[in-house]
Motif scaffolding. Structure first.
Motif, mmCIF file in Angstrom:
data_model
loop_
_atom_site.group_PDB
_atom_site.id
_atom_site.type_symbol
_atom_site.label_atom_id
_atom_site.label_comp_id
_atom_site.label_asym_id
_atom_site.label_seq_id
_atom_site.Cartn_x
_atom_site.Cartn_y
_atom_site.Cartn_z
ATOM 1 N N ARG A 69 -25.014 8.951 10.463
ATOM 2 C CA ARG A 69 -24.380 10.142 11.032
ATOM 3 C C ARG A 69 -22.981 9.822 11.558
ATOM 4 O O ARG A 69 -22.036 10.610 11.378
ATOM 5 C CB ARG A 69 -25.260 10.712 12.150
ATOM 6 N N SER A 70 -22.845 8.677 12.198
ATOM 7 C CA SER A 70 -21.551 8.311 12.778
ATOM 8 C C SER A 70 -20.512 8.043 11.699
ATOM 9 O O SER A 70 -19.363 8.506 11.787
ATOM 10 C CB SER A 70 -21.703 7.074 13.664
ATOM 11 N N LEU A 71 -20.911 7.302 10.666
ATOM 12 C CA LEU A 71 -19.946 6.950 9.634
ATOM 13 C C LEU A 71 -19.619 8.123 8.719
ATOM 14 O O LEU A 71 -18.549 8.160 8.108
ATOM 15 C CB LEU A 71 -20.447 5.754 8.830
ATOM 16 N N ALA A 72 -20.518 9.088 8.609
ATOM 17 C CA ALA A 72 -20.189 10.302 7.864
ATOM 18 C C ALA A 72 -18.988 10.996 8.502
ATOM 19 O O ALA A 72 -18.125 11.553 7.807
ATOM 20 C CB ALA A 72 -21.386 11.241 7.814
ATOM 21 N N LYS A 73 -18.920 10.937 9.833
ATOM 22 C CA LYS A 73 -17.778 11.526 10.540
ATOM 23 C C LYS A 73 -16.520 10.673 10.379
ATOM 24 O O LYS A 73 -15.421 11.184 10.208
ATOM 25 C CB LYS A 73 -18.107 11.685 12.022
ATOM 26 N N GLU A 74 -16.682 9.358 10.459
ATOM 27 C CA GLU A 74 -15.532 8.469 10.354
ATOM 28 C C GLU A 74 -14.939 8.420 8.950
ATOM 29 O O GLU A 74 -13.717 8.341 8.788
ATOM 30 C CB GLU A 74 -15.922 7.038 10.762
ATOM 31 N N LEU A 75 -15.786 8.439 7.941
ATOM 32 C CA LEU A 75 -15.344 8.174 6.575
ATOM 33 C C LEU A 75 -15.126 9.438 5.744
ATOM 34 O O LEU A 75 -14.558 9.360 4.648
ATOM 35 C CB LEU A 75 -16.360 7.272 5.865
ATOM 36 N N PRO B 153 -13.414 13.026 4.669
ATOM 37 C CA PRO B 153 -14.170 13.642 3.578
ATOM 38 C C PRO B 153 -14.250 12.815 2.292
ATOM 39 O O PRO B 153 -14.920 13.207 1.350
ATOM 40 C CB PRO B 153 -13.386 14.930 3.311
ATOM 41 N N LYS B 154 -13.604 11.651 2.253
ATOM 42 C CA LYS B 154 -13.548 10.919 0.979
ATOM 43 C C LYS B 154 -14.855 10.205 0.649
ATOM 44 O O LYS B 154 -15.178 10.009 -0.521
ATOM 45 C CB LYS B 154 -12.402 9.911 0.978
ATOM 46 N N ILE B 155 -15.600 9.792 1.677
ATOM 47 C CA ILE B 155 -16.851 9.088 1.434
ATOM 48 C C ILE B 155 -18.001 9.904 2.005
ATOM 49 O O ILE B 155 -17.988 10.275 3.181
ATOM 50 C CB ILE B 155 -16.848 7.686 2.072
ATOM 51 N N MET B 156 -18.985 10.180 1.171
ATOM 52 C CA MET B 156 -20.204 10.860 1.614
ATOM 53 C C MET B 156 -21.286 9.804 1.809
ATOM 54 O O MET B 156 -21.498 8.951 0.943
ATOM 55 C CB MET B 156 -20.646 11.900 0.583
ATOM 56 N N ILE B 157 -21.966 9.862 2.939
ATOM 57 C CA ILE B 157 -22.969 8.851 3.268
ATOM 58 C C ILE B 157 -24.224 9.527 3.802
ATOM 59 O O ILE B 157 -24.150 10.397 4.681
ATOM 60 C CB ILE B 157 -22.420 7.812 4.266
ATOM 61 N N ASN B 158 -25.365 9.149 3.242
ATOM 62 C CA ASN B 158 -26.642 9.737 3.619
ATOM 63 C C ASN B 158 -27.717 8.653 3.720
ATOM 64 O O ASN B 158 -27.508 7.517 3.295
ATOM 65 C CB ASN B 158 -27.059 10.786 2.578
ATOM 66 N N ALA B 159 -28.832 9.013 4.318
ATOM 67 C CA ALA B 159 -29.952 8.087 4.483
ATOM 68 C C ALA B 159 -31.205 8.690 3.873
ATOM 69 O O ALA B 159 -31.359 9.908 3.791
ATOM 70 C CB ALA B 159 -30.179 7.789 5.963
ATOM 71 N N ILE B 160 -32.114 7.818 3.465
ATOM 72 C CA ILE B 160 -33.359 8.221 2.825
ATOM 73 C C ILE B 160 -34.514 7.641 3.624
ATOM 74 O O ILE B 160 -34.496 6.466 4.003
ATOM 75 C CB ILE B 160 -33.400 7.732 1.369
ATOM 76 N N CYS B 161 -35.519 8.460 3.887
ATOM 77 C CA CYS B 161 -36.667 8.051 4.686
ATOM 78 C C CYS B 161 -37.942 8.153 3.856
ATOM 79 O O CYS B 161 -38.639 9.175 3.891
ATOM 80 C CB CYS B 161 -36.788 8.925 5.932
ATOM 81 N N PRO B 162 -38.265 7.112 3.093
ATOM 82 C CA PRO B 162 -39.503 7.165 2.311
ATOM 83 C C PRO B 162 -40.736 7.042 3.198
ATOM 84 O O PRO B 162 -40.711 6.408 4.255
ATOM 85 C CB PRO B 162 -39.393 5.944 1.381
ATOM 86 N N GLY B 163 -41.822 7.632 2.723
ATOM 87 C CA GLY B 163 -43.123 7.411 3.333
ATOM 88 C C GLY B 163 -43.788 6.219 2.676
ATOM 89 O O GLY B 163 -43.156 5.188 2.467
ATOM 90 N N VAL B 164 -45.052 6.355 2.323
ATOM 91 C CA VAL B 164 -45.786 5.240 1.717
ATOM 92 C C VAL B 164 -45.439 5.161 0.237
ATOM 93 O O VAL B 164 -45.763 6.059 -0.545
ATOM 94 C CB VAL B 164 -47.303 5.414 1.894
ATOM 95 N N ILE B 165 -44.784 4.073 -0.135
ATOM 96 C CA ILE B 165 -44.359 3.855 -1.512
ATOM 97 C C ILE B 165 -45.029 2.580 -2.029
ATOM 98 O O ILE B 165 -45.073 1.566 -1.329
ATOM 99 C CB ILE B 165 -42.825 3.698 -1.614
ATOM 100 N N GLU B 166 -45.536 2.634 -3.231
ATOM 101 C CA GLU B 166 -46.186 1.472 -3.826
ATOM 102 C C GLU B 166 -45.131 0.478 -4.302
ATOM 103 O O GLU B 166 -44.470 0.702 -5.322
ATOM 104 C CB GLU B 166 -47.069 1.896 -4.995
ATOM 105 N N THR B 167 -44.936 -0.590 -3.561
ATOM 106 C CA THR B 167 -43.985 -1.652 -3.906
ATOM 107 C C THR B 167 -44.618 -3.000 -3.606
ATOM 108 O O THR B 167 -45.673 -3.083 -2.967
ATOM 109 C CB THR B 167 -42.685 -1.537 -3.092
ATOM 110 N N GLU B 168 -43.923 -4.071 -4.021
ATOM 111 C CA GLU B 168 -44.403 -5.413 -3.725
ATOM 112 C C GLU B 168 -44.495 -5.637 -2.215
ATOM 113 O O GLU B 168 -45.410 -6.308 -1.736
ATOM 114 C CB GLU B 168 -43.473 -6.458 -4.345
ATOM 115 N N LEU B 169 -43.543 -5.095 -1.451
ATOM 116 C CA LEU B 169 -43.540 -5.280 -0.003
ATOM 117 C C LEU B 169 -44.776 -4.686 0.645
ATOM 118 O O LEU B 169 -45.341 -5.249 1.578
ATOM 119 C CB LEU B 169 -42.277 -4.645 0.601
#
Length: 248
Positions: free
Chosen positions: A168-174, A176-192
């Protein structure tokens, strides 16, 4: 005309799935990971799709190494259109058993790594005519707090919550040239998360409205949308992708 992307944590799991989907959509991919054999295999899969691939064995917690990697990608390819911060590490210890250095390492790999790579790519993207886009992998636990699983105890949840504030902070700083977002996955089948999904998979499906666990391909579709959609009026946001995980 091809575009370029850096994917940290791209050797396997969600990062691999996202790297391959971006390659299918015309991106050349620079992979960053500690797992060199797996990273080389993913690079081969990218090249089999007709795209270029670079690989960098690196600890994403290193600020200096992040700048070295980004500078080399820019030198070789001339531009960096998209950055996906996917590298992460779990910590299964509770507050009464975790050591200071273990907490610090969890924060460094999950949160500081995002700062490191954004700090490195931002000057390049700001100079480009088309700017750039960034997505960072947070977690559903950033919103709900850590639970009893091996992945999402308090240190992990704290780091992933920090990604939301950084976004949220860097979206304001960067902008209009850079768009920045975050992704919040739930339970995903991965090696981890395999040990968790193997032992509790069927039980966990009952708490997900779509009655299945997520896959890297599910997350990759959202990442690809954030990287490629035109026009795009989205920045400073977080996106939950969990099949409506109402009780897990």
């Amino acid at each position: 005309m091809s575009k370029t992307a850096i994917v940290t944590g791209g050797a396997r799991g969600i990062g691999r799935g996202c790297a391959l989907e971006l390659a299918r959509r015309g991106y050349d991919i620079a992979l960053v990971d500690l797992l060199e054999p797996e990273m080389k295999r993913t690079a081969g899969e990218i090249e089999a799709l007709g795209r270029k691939a670079l690989t960098y064995q690196a600890d994403v917690a290193s600020f200096a190494r992040a700048h070295d990697v980004v500078d080399d990608v820019a030198r070789q390819w001339g531009a960096i259109d998209f950055l996906l911060n996917d590298a992460g590490a779990s910590n299964a210890k509770g507050i009464l058993e975790i050591k200071e250095e273990e907490f610090d390492r969890t924060i460094a790999v999950n949160l500081k790594s995002c700062f490191n790579y954004i700090h490195a790519v931002a000057p390049i993207m700001l100079k480009q005519d088309g700017g750039g886009r960034i997505a960072s992998m947070s977690s559903l636990n950033a919103l709900s707090g850590g639970v009893t699983s091996a992945v999402s105890k308090h240190a992990y949840a704290t780091a992933k919550a920090g990604i939301l504030g950084l976004t949220r902070s860097l979206a304001k700083e960067l902008g209009p040239k850079i768009m920045i977002n975050a992704i919040c996955p739930g339970v995903i089948e991965t090696e981890l998360g395999n040990s968790l999904t193997r032992s509790r998979g069927e039980e966990m499906k009952k708490g997900i409205m779509l009655n299945r666990l997520g896959t890297p391909a599910d997350v990759a579709q959202l990442v690809a949308f954030l990287a490629t959609s035109e026009p795009c009026f989205i920045t400073g946001q977080h996106f939950v992708i969990d099949g409506f995980q109402w009780s897990c």
